[in-house]
Design a protein around this motif. Sequence first.
Motif, PDB file in Angstrom:
ATOM      1  N   LEU A 110     -13.690  -3.766  -4.756  1.00 27.05           N
ATOM      2  CA  LEU A 110     -13.674  -3.670  -3.307  1.00 27.05           C
ATOM      3  C   LEU A 110     -13.037  -4.939  -2.732  1.00 27.05           C
ATOM      4  O   LEU A 110     -12.828  -5.051  -1.531  1.00 27.05           O
ATOM      5  CB  LEU A 110     -15.094  -3.511  -2.761  1.00 27.05           C
ATOM      6  CG  LEU A 110     -15.794  -2.200  -3.107  1.00 27.05           C
ATOM      7  CD1 LEU A 110     -17.237  -2.226  -2.616  1.00 27.05           C
ATOM      8  CD2 LEU A 110     -15.058  -1.017  -2.497  1.00 27.05           C
ATOM      9  N   SER A 111     -12.718  -5.895  -3.610  1.00 26.94           N
ATOM     10  CA  SER A 111     -12.132  -7.173  -3.182  1.00 26.94           C
ATOM     11  C   SER A 111     -10.822  -7.022  -2.415  1.00 26.94           C
ATOM     12  O   SER A 111     -10.545  -7.843  -1.531  1.00 26.94           O
ATOM     13  CB  SER A 111     -11.927  -8.096  -4.393  1.00 26.94           C
ATOM     14  OG  SER A 111     -11.074  -7.523  -5.338  1.00 26.94           O
ATOM     15  N   PRO A 112      -9.954  -6.012  -2.689  1.00 28.03           N
ATOM     16  CA  PRO A 112      -8.771  -5.892  -1.835  1.00 28.03           C
ATOM     17  C   PRO A 112      -9.114  -5.699  -0.362  1.00 28.03           C
ATOM     18  O   PRO A 112      -8.388  -6.149   0.515  1.00 28.03           O
ATOM     19  CB  PRO A 112      -8.048  -4.664  -2.410  1.00 28.03           C
ATOM     20  CG  PRO A 112      -8.460  -4.631  -3.842  1.00 28.03           C
ATOM     21  CD  PRO A 112      -9.894  -5.088  -3.839  1.00 28.03           C
ATOM     22  N   LEU A 113     -10.230  -4.997  -0.092  1.00 25.36           N
ATOM     23  CA  LEU A 113     -10.665  -4.841   1.292  1.00 25.36           C
ATOM     24  C   LEU A 113     -11.024  -6.198   1.880  1.00 25.36           C
ATOM     25  O   LEU A 113     -10.579  -6.557   2.986  1.00 25.36           O
ATOM     26  CB  LEU A 113     -11.868  -3.899   1.362  1.00 25.36           C
ATOM     27  CG  LEU A 113     -12.548  -3.766   2.727  1.00 25.36           C
ATOM     28  CD1 LEU A 113     -11.571  -3.210   3.746  1.00 25.36           C
ATOM     29  CD2 LEU A 113     -13.781  -2.882   2.624  1.00 25.36           C
ATOM     30  N   TRP A 114     -11.830  -6.975   1.130  1.00 25.73           N
ATOM     31  CA  TRP A 114     -12.181  -8.310   1.611  1.00 25.73           C
ATOM     32  C   TRP A 114     -10.925  -9.179   1.730  1.00 25.73           C
ATOM     33  O   TRP A 114     -10.786  -9.948   2.692  1.00 25.73           O
ATOM     34  CB  TRP A 114     -13.162  -8.994   0.662  1.00 25.73           C
ATOM     35  CG  TRP A 114     -14.307  -8.176   0.170  1.00 25.73           C
ATOM     36  CD1 TRP A 114     -14.761  -8.085  -1.119  1.00 25.73           C
ATOM     37  CD2 TRP A 114     -15.185  -7.334   0.936  1.00 25.73           C
ATOM     38  NE1 TRP A 114     -15.835  -7.246  -1.211  1.00 25.73           N
ATOM     39  CE2 TRP A 114     -16.127  -6.766   0.036  1.00 25.73           C
ATOM     40  CE3 TRP A 114     -15.261  -6.973   2.280  1.00 25.73           C
ATOM     41  CZ2 TRP A 114     -17.113  -5.886   0.437  1.00 25.73           C
ATOM     42  CZ3 TRP A 114     -16.251  -6.097   2.683  1.00 25.73           C
ATOM     43  CH2 TRP A 114     -17.160  -5.569   1.776  1.00 25.73           C
ATOM     44  N   ALA A 115     -10.002  -9.068   0.769  1.00 25.87           N
ATOM     45  CA  ALA A 115      -8.792  -9.891   0.779  1.00 25.87           C
ATOM     46  C   ALA A 115      -7.932  -9.596   2.000  1.00 25.87           C
ATOM     47  O   ALA A 115      -7.388 -10.508   2.636  1.00 25.87           O
ATOM     48  CB  ALA A 115      -7.986  -9.667  -0.501  1.00 25.87           C
ATOM     49  N   LEU A 116      -7.790  -8.316   2.322  1.00 26.62           N
ATOM     50  CA  LEU A 116      -6.977  -7.952   3.476  1.00 26.62           C
ATOM     51  C   LEU A 116      -7.574  -8.521   4.750  1.00 26.62           C
ATOM     52  O   LEU A 116      -6.866  -9.115   5.582  1.00 26.62           O
ATOM     53  CB  LEU A 116      -6.865  -6.424   3.572  1.00 26.62           C
ATOM     54  CG  LEU A 116      -5.968  -5.872   4.680  1.00 26.62           C
ATOM     55  CD1 LEU A 116      -5.238  -4.626   4.194  1.00 26.62           C
ATOM     56  CD2 LEU A 116      -6.787  -5.522   5.924  1.00 26.62           C
ATOM     57  N   LEU A 158      -4.400   1.404   1.130  1.00 29.30           N
ATOM     58  CA  LEU A 158      -5.174   2.645   1.145  1.00 29.30           C
ATOM     59  C   LEU A 158      -4.897   3.473  -0.100  1.00 29.30           C
ATOM     60  O   LEU A 158      -5.808   4.115  -0.644  1.00 29.30           O
ATOM     61  CB  LEU A 158      -4.845   3.439   2.411  1.00 29.30           C
ATOM     62  CG  LEU A 158      -5.312   2.820   3.729  1.00 29.30           C
ATOM     63  CD1 LEU A 158      -4.811   3.641   4.923  1.00 29.30           C
ATOM     64  CD2 LEU A 158      -6.835   2.720   3.762  1.00 29.30           C
ATOM     65  N   LEU A 159      -3.652   3.446  -0.562  1.00 26.37           N
ATOM     66  CA  LEU A 159      -3.311   4.174  -1.781  1.00 26.37           C
ATOM     67  C   LEU A 159      -4.065   3.609  -2.980  1.00 26.37           C
ATOM     68  O   LEU A 159      -4.592   4.357  -3.819  1.00 26.37           O
ATOM     69  CB  LEU A 159      -1.802   4.088  -2.022  1.00 26.37           C
ATOM     70  CG  LEU A 159      -1.249   4.819  -3.253  1.00 26.37           C
ATOM     71  CD1 LEU A 159      -1.482   6.316  -3.135  1.00 26.37           C
ATOM     72  CD2 LEU A 159       0.241   4.526  -3.416  1.00 26.37           C
ATOM     73  N   GLY A 165      -6.970   5.426  -5.148  1.00 26.84           N
ATOM     74  CA  GLY A 165      -6.883   5.533  -6.597  1.00 26.84           C
ATOM     75  C   GLY A 165      -8.138   5.038  -7.281  1.00 26.84           C
ATOM     76  O   GLY A 165      -8.627   5.654  -8.236  1.00 26.84           O
ATOM     77  N   ALA A 166      -8.686   3.913  -6.785  1.00 25.21           N
ATOM     78  CA  ALA A 166      -9.905   3.366  -7.382  1.00 25.21           C
ATOM     79  C   ALA A 166     -11.071   4.325  -7.248  1.00 25.21           C
ATOM     80  O   ALA A 166     -11.821   4.576  -8.197  1.00 25.21           O
ATOM     81  CB  ALA A 166     -10.245   2.022  -6.734  1.00 25.21           C
ATOM     82  N   VAL A 226       0.942   3.165  -9.081  1.00 26.11           N
ATOM     83  CA  VAL A 226       1.967   3.347  -8.057  1.00 26.11           C
ATOM     84  C   VAL A 226       1.819   2.292  -6.967  1.00 26.11           C
ATOM     85  O   VAL A 226       2.801   1.684  -6.524  1.00 26.11           O
ATOM     86  CB  VAL A 226       1.886   4.761  -7.450  1.00 26.11           C
ATOM     87  CG1 VAL A 226       2.788   4.871  -6.223  1.00 26.11           C
ATOM     88  CG2 VAL A 226       2.288   5.806  -8.484  1.00 26.11           C
ATOM     89  N   ALA A 227       0.577   2.046  -6.545  1.00 24.92           N
ATOM     90  CA  ALA A 227       0.331   1.042  -5.511  1.00 24.92           C
ATOM     91  C   ALA A 227       0.738  -0.347  -5.990  1.00 24.92           C
ATOM     92  O   ALA A 227       1.346  -1.129  -5.247  1.00 24.92           O
ATOM     93  CB  ALA A 227      -1.143   1.050  -5.108  1.00 24.92           C
ATOM     94  N   ALA A 228       0.402  -0.661  -7.244  1.00 25.78           N
ATOM     95  CA  ALA A 228       0.771  -1.963  -7.800  1.00 25.78           C
ATOM     96  C   ALA A 228       2.287  -2.112  -7.878  1.00 25.78           C
ATOM     97  O   ALA A 228       2.839  -3.175  -7.572  1.00 25.78           O
ATOM     98  CB  ALA A 228       0.150  -2.133  -9.186  1.00 25.78           C
ATOM     99  N   TYR A 229       2.970  -1.033  -8.263  1.00 26.92           N
ATOM    100  CA  TYR A 229       4.432  -1.082  -8.331  1.00 26.92           C
ATOM    101  C   TYR A 229       5.038  -1.297  -6.948  1.00 26.92           C
ATOM    102  O   TYR A 229       5.959  -2.116  -6.780  1.00 26.92           O
ATOM    103  CB  TYR A 229       4.976   0.210  -8.938  1.00 26.92           C
ATOM    104  CG  TYR A 229       6.478   0.336  -8.788  1.00 26.92           C
ATOM    105  CD1 TYR A 229       7.340  -0.364  -9.632  1.00 26.92           C
ATOM    106  CD2 TYR A 229       7.035   1.129  -7.781  1.00 26.92           C
ATOM    107  CE1 TYR A 229       8.706  -0.283  -9.476  1.00 26.92           C
ATOM    108  CE2 TYR A 229       8.405   1.218  -7.625  1.00 26.92           C
ATOM    109  CZ  TYR A 229       9.236   0.511  -8.473  1.00 26.92           C
ATOM    110  OH  TYR A 229      10.591   0.598  -8.310  1.00 26.92           O
ATOM    111  N   LEU A 230       4.548  -0.578  -5.949  1.00 20.44           N
ATOM    112  CA  LEU A 230       5.083  -0.715  -4.597  1.00 20.44           C
ATOM    113  C   LEU A 230       4.854  -2.123  -4.058  1.00 20.44           C
ATOM    114  O   LEU A 230       5.730  -2.704  -3.407  1.00 20.44           O
ATOM    115  CB  LEU A 230       4.436   0.318  -3.669  1.00 20.44           C
ATOM    116  CG  LEU A 230       4.805   1.781  -3.940  1.00 20.44           C
ATOM    117  CD1 LEU A 230       4.013   2.703  -3.030  1.00 20.44           C
ATOM    118  CD2 LEU A 230       6.305   2.005  -3.752  1.00 20.44           C
TER     119      LEU A 230
END
Length: 294
Positions: free
Chosen positions: A104-110, A130-131, A135-136, A280-284
Amino acid sequence: MQHPQPHYLLPVLSLLLSATLWGLVWYPLRLLEAQGLQGLWLTLASYAAALALGLVWLWRGRHDWRAQPVLLLLMTLAVGWCNVAFVLAVLDGTVVRVLLLFYLSPLWALVLGWVFLREHPGSSGLLVFLLAIAGAVTMLWDAEMGMPWPRDAADWLAVSSGLAFAFSNVMVRKMHGVSVQTKSAASWLGVVLVAGVWIALAGVAVPRVALSTWAGVAMLGWFGFFVMSLAVIYGVSRMPVHRSAVILLFELVVGAASSLLLTDERVLLQEWLGGALILVAAYLAAHAHVREQT
């Protein structure tokens, strides 16, 4: 058409390396615990081994502590809690659930990157975010486990570890003039301090284990946590936190795959689908970073 220069790819590759190692580290941790080494002592000893290699960097970076004492201290304590809590969570909890709650850290990071660094992700950044989250959730959803909400000590440790990880990454980004070596050595110091205080407060006795077990812990510190810390700090220092957080979600894929191979846990079709969304999200995110730098 210009081709991206190699050094623009290094932050992306370093984050993917770190994510891969973090997705695998639960296995040697559990092997060492099975030899009788309790989680707090396992964490303290392995990071003390990494810190021993970084003492020179800590000394050489002493001027950074005078220049930015508050930011360095906040990063040191945040990384300390992040790693101690993660090790304890992955030892006591279910691997995939711990990884989901940690990421959930990407939410906190954003949110933290937006507030502290003024790094506005924009519509494309929000879409990638969000993608990755979709996926998670798709990958690791389990009806029997219920919603990804903390239900026991391992869950709360995983969530708090992810929050501390995001906060530490924001501090890493904020300290532009501090070297990767100083940040890395400070992070190992933080883990040793947090684990040491926790051991003292909990009154956990020194475990009686074989010398070979202590040797294994040292090897994990030198070839595991030492490399992982350098890789993640290098990558996070060179791209926005909301983007690095998405790339680091690759750890979920590695964690699920390794648990499939090394335990009796099964990976379902929905988990493979979720893993594909994360990739896909990591690639983008990585492609956007390279495009901006060329």
